[in-house]
Scaffold this active site. Sequence first.
Site, short mmCIF file in Angstrom:
data_model
loop_
_atom_site.label_atom_id
_atom_site.label_comp_id
_atom_site.label_asym_id
_atom_site.label_seq_id
_atom_site.Cartn_x
_atom_site.Cartn_y
_atom_site.Cartn_z
N GLU A 312 39.42 41.08 23.66
CA GLU A 312 39.57 41.71 24.97
C GLU A 312 38.44 41.33 25.93
O GLU A 312 38.65 41.26 27.14
CB GLU A 312 39.62 43.24 24.83
CG GLU A 312 40.89 43.78 24.19
CD GLU A 312 40.78 43.80 22.67
OE1 GLU A 312 41.75 44.22 22.02
OE2 GLU A 312 39.71 43.40 22.13
N ASP A 354 35.59 8.38 47.73
CA ASP A 354 35.62 7.71 49.02
C ASP A 354 34.33 6.91 49.16
O ASP A 354 33.34 7.15 48.46
CB ASP A 354 35.75 8.74 50.14
CG ASP A 354 36.15 8.11 51.47
OD1 ASP A 354 36.50 6.92 51.47
OD2 ASP A 354 36.11 8.81 52.49
N ASP A 676 43.02 13.20 53.17
CA ASP A 676 42.66 13.36 51.76
C ASP A 676 43.20 14.65 51.16
O ASP A 676 43.20 14.81 49.93
CB ASP A 676 41.14 13.35 51.60
CG ASP A 676 40.53 12.02 52.01
OD1 ASP A 676 41.11 10.98 51.69
OD2 ASP A 676 39.46 12.03 52.66
N ASN A 738 36.08 38.58 15.16
CA ASN A 738 37.38 39.23 15.18
C ASN A 738 38.15 38.99 13.89
O ASN A 738 38.84 39.89 13.38
CB ASN A 738 38.19 38.73 16.37
CG ASN A 738 37.74 39.36 17.68
OD1 ASN A 738 36.62 39.83 17.78
ND2 ASN A 738 38.60 39.34 18.67
N GLU A 741 36.92 41.32 11.39
CA GLU A 741 37.43 42.67 11.61
C GLU A 741 38.85 42.82 11.07
O GLU A 741 39.19 43.80 10.39
CB GLU A 741 37.42 42.99 13.11
CG GLU A 741 36.04 43.04 13.74
CD GLU A 741 36.11 43.09 15.25
OE1 GLU A 741 37.19 43.44 15.78
OE2 GLU A 741 35.10 42.78 15.93
N ASN A 767 34.69 44.64 20.62
CA ASN A 767 35.15 43.45 21.33
C ASN A 767 34.59 43.35 22.75
O ASN A 767 34.40 42.24 23.27
CB ASN A 767 36.68 43.44 21.38
CG ASN A 767 37.30 43.15 20.03
OD1 ASN A 767 36.59 42.84 19.06
ND2 ASN A 767 38.62 43.26 19.93
#
Length: 946
Positions: A312, A354, A676, A738, A741, A767
């Site tokens: 998250e 350029d 451009d 994670n 976990e 998280n």
Amino acid sequence: MSANLSHPQIPQPFESRSWHTIEAQKTLWLLKSDRTHGLTQEQIDENLQHYGTNELVEISGRSPWEIFWDQFKNIMLLMLIAVAIISMLLDVRESLVKGQFIFPKDAVAIFAVVLLNGLLGYLQESGAEKALAALKNMASSKVRLIREGKVVEAESKELVPGDIMLLEAGVKVAADGRILEAANLQVREAALTGEAHAVEKQANAILQEDAPLGDRINLVFSGTEVVQGRATVVVTSTGMQTELGKIATALQSVETEPTPLQKRMAQLGNTLVTGSLIIVAIVILGGTLFNPSLFEELVKVSLSMAVAVVPEGLPAVITVTLALGTQRMVKRNALIRKLPAVETLGSVTTICSDKTGTLTQNKMVVQAVHTASYAIRVTGEGYSSEGAFYQQANTGVGQEIVVEAVPELRSLLLACVLCNDAVLHKENGDWAILGDPTEGALLAVAGKGGFRKDQEEQTFSRIAEFPFSSERKRMSVVVQDTSNQLGESVFIMFTKGSPELVLQLCTHIQQSDGSQMITTQQQQQILEQNNQLASQGLRVLGFARKNVTKLSDRDFEDTAETHLTWLGLAGMLDAPRPEVRDAVAKCRTAGIRTVMITGDHQLTAQAIAQDLGIAKVGDRSLTGQELQKLTQPELEVQVQQVSVYARVTPEHKLRIVQALQSQGQIVAMTGDGVNDAPALKQADIGVAMGITGTDVSKEASDMVLLDDNFATIVSAVEEGRVVYINIRRFIRYILGSNIGEVLTIAAAPLLGLGGVPLSPLQILWMNLVTDGLPALALAVEPGRPIVMQQPPKDPKESIFARGLGSYMARIGIILAVITILMMVWAYDYTAQLQSELLDRDRWQTMVFTTLCLAQMGHALAIRSNTRLMLEVNPFSNPYVVLSVTVTSILQLMLIYVEPLRSFFNTHYLSGLELLVCIGFSSLVFVWIEAEKLFIRWYTFRKYSKI
């Protein structure tokens, strides 16, 4: 034109790009117009109905609500929304069973995180499209016309094809048109074509169909500016049919492609969600088959697993990381307009640049001088008078020339000063030019020889002049020699202009011992020298002088510019920026290809490209005319070999970028003009010029160069690479944690432990805070010098490439094994305690604490893949130590501060229990450091055998 002539409908082939092939009278006939009377009101109404108003039309894009809603189509956010809904339903069910309201804090927390991530995505994408608005601002609001035989002033939006426009100096052209009459007309078209110099227009010219836009001298274009002269023009195209309108169409038709980072994040989301669903299915099905009564408990476990698998805090960390990258780039003169561009810069494989002002100084510099006896090389930069003259030698550096000892060189430099309307002045400590850049270059080279305009004009006062014109291609001035130091005549005429034309007017040549009759052989030699300088991309001017005895001739201009004495040639070039050569070489070392795309002439472009190392002598270049004949598949083959494109149009630039992208290239495109804008928007990184760039180009770009310098792009690419390395570093950190976990949560029911080890709220804390703060600190890890000595990473490579996936899986498993061992011990330990004062569910808090503290050790160790923590300077990134300290204190507060303990459902831990958590969590740090030692040992053993 007679009113009873029948006029045909305008044929389809006569679009705005074809009017330059038709003579003026026929153009009027095709448009049913009259040079003297213009259109009638009936014709105006009819054309307005048929063609519409003379305005740029905006194609509607996504509304703000659509952009906001699109953020919630992300697969990870959708899974979180599903988890939040299920969690809320479980809380509602439990409230009904117990007969009391239970606040759904897990669901509320998840919804808050989803909303936060949606807002972050919206803020990144919701920048209003302002490029078209900037285009509209280029149009003139008022225009003078001839209608029904009268000169009137009208709004530009009321213009229609066939209208007769009256133009004069200072007027902005309101529509595309064919010139009917012109008097010394010069139009500045730099914003549209990229040409630095004003274009001299001619009404009687008839051009080929494939003439480049910059060479269509019989047309004027909407949005350009008249700088000199006047003209009568018939409008041929309005609104979206003008060249400006075509750019607007191309600009709005360019679809924005996701950046490499956005593609990788989408791949990451799909992988995580798929893996999560598979693990959830295994846990629920396996656990239910083993014990059907555990179904509700397994659903809760699955909800925690689903929350654990989604990083998250990752979108917020990435956003902040990119924002910090933009701040560092601003310090290096690169302003980032769109955050994802920071990372994309690190993936760039091709830079299309350029020429004028980016690769070059946008200052003309005389580099070569040829007199009757000398071929001279001139040194120095810009408009400064610092420099010297060297006689050219076949090898090495020639001998320096003393100007005072070479009369023919002195005469030429004096002509450079006196036959000149420009003025040099100092601006912010640097020399700048008021007037034509070419004349500024002549003043600078004269200054290197000791001639200053203000001093020489005290001796030589101008009394007459014949200005430059497109027909004459030369300029002459007559000065009075008050000191009579140049000869018996007190009046001298100096002439400069096209070498071929000036040479035709010469009967003598200036040599060291005086003026002599010029021979055919000398004339031929001068022409060869001119061709040689021109082939090097230099702009060449010829100089001559003449003693004048009479000033009263009736046709003085026609008779005076004859029997001149040839002085010599001066070849000048918009010289490359001195730092660009090193930047191009740095790009080559970094595996980045540099391509020059310019509206300038082919020879000039080739000379600059070879000087900078962009191209080699003999390399092929493409002109706009040649490119126009290629199909897109043919161009896709050519772009692999061609590094120089000259005399290109807006459509060509867009095609080149698309062709490169079709070959899998990540393209950075620079530009400053309106022409451009479509290519800037199409490119993966559009780079606009901050000093010379138009508002249109800036709004279409991803990055703006505050100093208009190519070297700044290279610095930004370096920063982009560092940002990408840091993004990969904290992704390894976050997702490795994670995975640990998820495996820990999944193991609890399979091991028969009662309850879920982590609640969704606790997982969100890990998280967002425990992962998030150290990840932010890792995002500012400084780069190493070798970052620009490696090729760019494949833009198509997976986010898990180059060992990242295996590292996350390996560390995730290690973290899970260590935590599970601690969890089993803690579960048994708390089960054996009989005291009523001790909470039975303290094992869950121990799991929560162990996972959080283990990630702190992970953050310290992951700063380097090869160096031990003791070998890494802690002060090179003190934020890591600070974030680890702060996060550890916050984690302890969740255990020992009562309001926080109650909200997060944690339990008080004894000193022994806390020490056990610290001991187990430190094993993760020990493991990662031991891996580094093993890699060193293995690498040494491997290479010692070679």
